[in-house]
Each structure stands twice: as C-alpha cells, then as structure tokens.
Write a protein that holds these residues in place. Structure first.
Motif, mmCIF file in Angstrom:
data_model
loop_
_atom_site.group_PDB
_atom_site.id
_atom_site.type_symbol
_atom_site.label_atom_id
_atom_site.label_comp_id
_atom_site.label_asym_id
_atom_site.label_seq_id
_atom_site.Cartn_x
_atom_site.Cartn_y
_atom_site.Cartn_z
ATOM 1 N N PHE A 51 0.826 -1.198 0.000
ATOM 2 C CA PHE A 51 0.000 0.000 0.000
ATOM 3 C C PHE A 51 0.862 1.250 0.000
ATOM 4 N N PRO A 52 0.480 2.263 -0.783
ATOM 5 C CA PRO A 52 1.239 3.512 -0.832
ATOM 6 C C PRO A 52 1.303 4.175 0.545
ATOM 7 N N GLY A 53 2.396 4.852 0.812
ATOM 8 C CA GLY A 53 2.538 5.597 2.061
ATOM 9 C C GLY A 53 3.239 4.840 3.169
ATOM 10 N N LEU A 54 3.422 3.530 2.966
ATOM 11 C CA LEU A 54 3.963 2.700 4.055
ATOM 12 C C LEU A 54 5.357 2.141 3.733
ATOM 13 N N ALA A 55 6.133 2.874 2.930
ATOM 14 C CA ALA A 55 7.456 2.384 2.512
ATOM 15 C C ALA A 55 8.361 2.101 3.703
ATOM 16 N N ALA A 56 8.428 3.030 4.638
ATOM 17 C CA ALA A 56 9.308 2.849 5.804
ATOM 18 C C ALA A 56 8.785 1.737 6.705
ATOM 19 N N TYR A 57 7.495 1.786 7.009
ATOM 20 C CA TYR A 57 6.898 0.817 7.935
ATOM 21 C C TYR A 57 6.992 -0.613 7.390
ATOM 22 N N SER A 58 6.496 -0.820 6.171
ATOM 23 C CA SER A 58 6.444 -2.185 5.639
ATOM 24 C C SER A 58 7.830 -2.770 5.403
ATOM 25 N N SER A 59 8.767 -1.940 4.928
ATOM 26 C CA SER A 59 10.123 -2.465 4.715
ATOM 27 C C SER A 59 10.800 -2.813 6.044
ATOM 28 N N SER A 60 10.499 -2.055 7.101
ATOM 29 C CA SER A 60 11.056 -2.386 8.424
ATOM 30 C C SER A 60 10.481 -3.693 8.949
ATOM 31 N N LYS A 61 9.216 -3.932 8.649
ATOM 32 C CA LYS A 61 8.569 -5.163 9.092
ATOM 33 C C LYS A 61 9.085 -6.378 8.313
ATOM 34 N N ALA A 62 9.570 -6.124 7.094
ATOM 35 C CA ALA A 62 10.228 -7.198 6.333
ATOM 36 C C ALA A 62 11.570 -7.548 6.965
ATOM 37 N N ALA A 63 12.268 -6.532 7.455
ATOM 38 C CA ALA A 63 13.600 -6.750 8.035
ATOM 39 C C ALA A 63 13.550 -7.690 9.236
ATOM 40 N N VAL A 64 12.542 -7.556 10.095
ATOM 41 C CA VAL A 64 12.502 -8.407 11.299
ATOM 42 C C VAL A 64 12.101 -9.847 10.976
ATOM 43 N N ILE A 65 11.508 -10.052 9.815
ATOM 44 C CA ILE A 65 11.224 -11.423 9.398
ATOM 45 C C ILE A 65 12.543 -12.159 9.133
ATOM 46 N N THR A 66 13.427 -11.525 8.383
ATOM 47 C CA THR A 66 14.734 -12.119 8.107
ATOM 48 C C THR A 66 15.576 -12.230 9.378
ATOM 49 N N LEU A 67 15.510 -11.219 10.226
ATOM 50 C CA LEU A 67 16.237 -11.256 11.502
ATOM 51 C C LEU A 67 15.804 -12.476 12.326
ATOM 52 N N THR A 68 14.520 -12.748 12.360
ATOM 53 C CA THR A 68 13.995 -13.897 13.106
ATOM 54 C C THR A 68 14.557 -15.210 12.559
ATOM 55 N N GLU A 69 14.594 -15.329 11.241
ATOM 56 C CA GLU A 69 15.136 -16.546 10.628
ATOM 57 C C GLU A 69 16.607 -16.740 10.992
#
Length: 227
Positions: free
Chosen positions: A140-158
């Motif tokens: 969704f537009p407007g959430l570049a910072a938020y959504s990309s940060s939430k992607a980062a913690v997925i990889t961190l968890t793995e």
C-alpha cells in the motif's frame, strides 16, 4: 506454573490487551512502553511497568537490571512495539525512515540481544510483523518505511533461529493483517477490521506459550483480510 513474560508496546492496542490476558492467567509480566501510565493504572499485582523507549540506548540497562535482580530468567519475549509513518514516498525524509527503523528493527534486535542471556531451553521470542512486510503480499502507498522495516525483522527472526539453535530457544514472527487498533487507523483511516485487538491478543498469548513446540524460525501469516 507462571512464566516470566516481557511485552513491548503495552500502552495501547494489542500490547495493552496482552498484558491483561497474561496477568489474569497467573504469569509475571514486564510491560514496556514509553507511556507506562495505562498499564500502571490497571494496578495488576503480577505486572511490573516502567517507561521504556526502544530508541534510548540507556533504557536497556534498566531492563537488564530488573531481570537480573527480580526474575533471573525470561520465558517469553514479545516484540510488539511498532512505529509507523504514513506519507507518500516523495515526502518521507531520512529521519522518518531512521525513526521507524530505530523502533521496528534496531530496537527489536537490541532488546532481544539483552534478554537472550536470561533465556534457556524452550524459551520463545515472538516478534510482531505485518502482512505489509511479507514478500509477495499486497502493498500500500505511504507505508514504505513501515512495511520495509517489518520485512527486516522477518529475516532477523530466521537468522536468530539458526544462530541459537543449539540453545533450544525458539524465534518466530507473526505477520498480522488488519486488526482494529489505533495504528490501523493511522495506516488506513476509516478502515474497519473484522479482528479486534483483544481477539488477536488472545491468539498471540496462545502462540507465545505453545508455538515454540511446533515452529522455529518461521513466519506465520495471521490475516483474514486485505489490508
């Protein structure tokens, strides 16, 4: 037997409900949020709450000291706190990006690092992500910072699941869909979600106590709607 549970982002929404569910079930809870007043006003006997800012490097020592002196070990860490900026990409500053990542990524990493020495076999670290951070999901537009940060913690968890495999500590991440919270209103003004904060909190409560038996290093998509 009650467990020792740490939850971040407890002043509102899912975190606020989680504290109450864990406390009523007889567990010891450390509730961490910049605004400690909502939890303190509940006056729950087995809940400790003090002001904690994931962006404040000095604040982590306070958490470490509390665990060391009062608990000695931690059974569950729920990284629930989150920061959101909703702006067109052309208007997002580097400072906006930094602020979101400081809470959603760097803060999650640092608190986890501080708590891990107090965790033992069968302990569970649960990090709350978002469907917006899942590769291939609707964006969704407007959430570049938020959504990309939430992607980062997925990889961190793995990564952490692999690095701590020998210790028997489990790491999992829940990518939530729309839940009726203040943060949802900030991201999608006017949208009404079919899932309430208390319903999602009940799911996270159950998963954090039992999910480590079945999952490690896994992303679970907990979503029944788009967004």
């Amino acid at each position: 037997m009650g467990k020792n549970i740490i939850i971040t982002g407890t002043s509102r929404g899912i975190g606020y409900e989680l504290v109450q569910i864990f406390a009523k079930a007889g567990h010891q809870v450390l509730a961490l949020s910049r605004n400690e007043k909502p939890i303190q006003s509940l006056k729950l006997a087995n809940v400790t709450s003090f002001s904690f800012d994931l962006n404040d490097a000095q604040a982590y020592k306070k958490v470490e000291d509390f665990i060391d002196s009062d608990w000695e070990h931690v059974d569950v860490l729920i990284n629930n706190a989150g920061a959101l900026v909703n702006k067109p990409f052309s208007e997002i500053s580097m400072e906006d990006f930094e602020n979101v990542y400081k809470t959603n990524v760097f803060g999650v990493a640092e608190l986890t690092r501080i708590v891990l020495p107090f965790m033992k076999k069968e302990s569970h670290v649960v990090t709350i992500s978002s469907m917006g951070g899942v590769q291939g999901s609707m964006k969704f537009p407007g959430l570049a910072a938020y959504s990309s940060s939430k992607a980062a913690v997925i990889t961190l968890t793995e990564l952490l699941a692999e690095e701590y495999k020998a210790f028997g500590i489990s790491f999992n991440v829940l990518a939530l869909g729309a839940v009726q919270t203040e943060m949802l209103e900030e991201a999608f003004p006017g949208y009404i979600a079919s899932t309430t904060a208390i319903e999602m909190a009940q799911y996270i409560f159950d998963f954090s106590l039992n999910g480590h038996k079945y999952y490690n290093g896994k992303l679970l998509q907990v979503s029944n709607s788009t967004p």
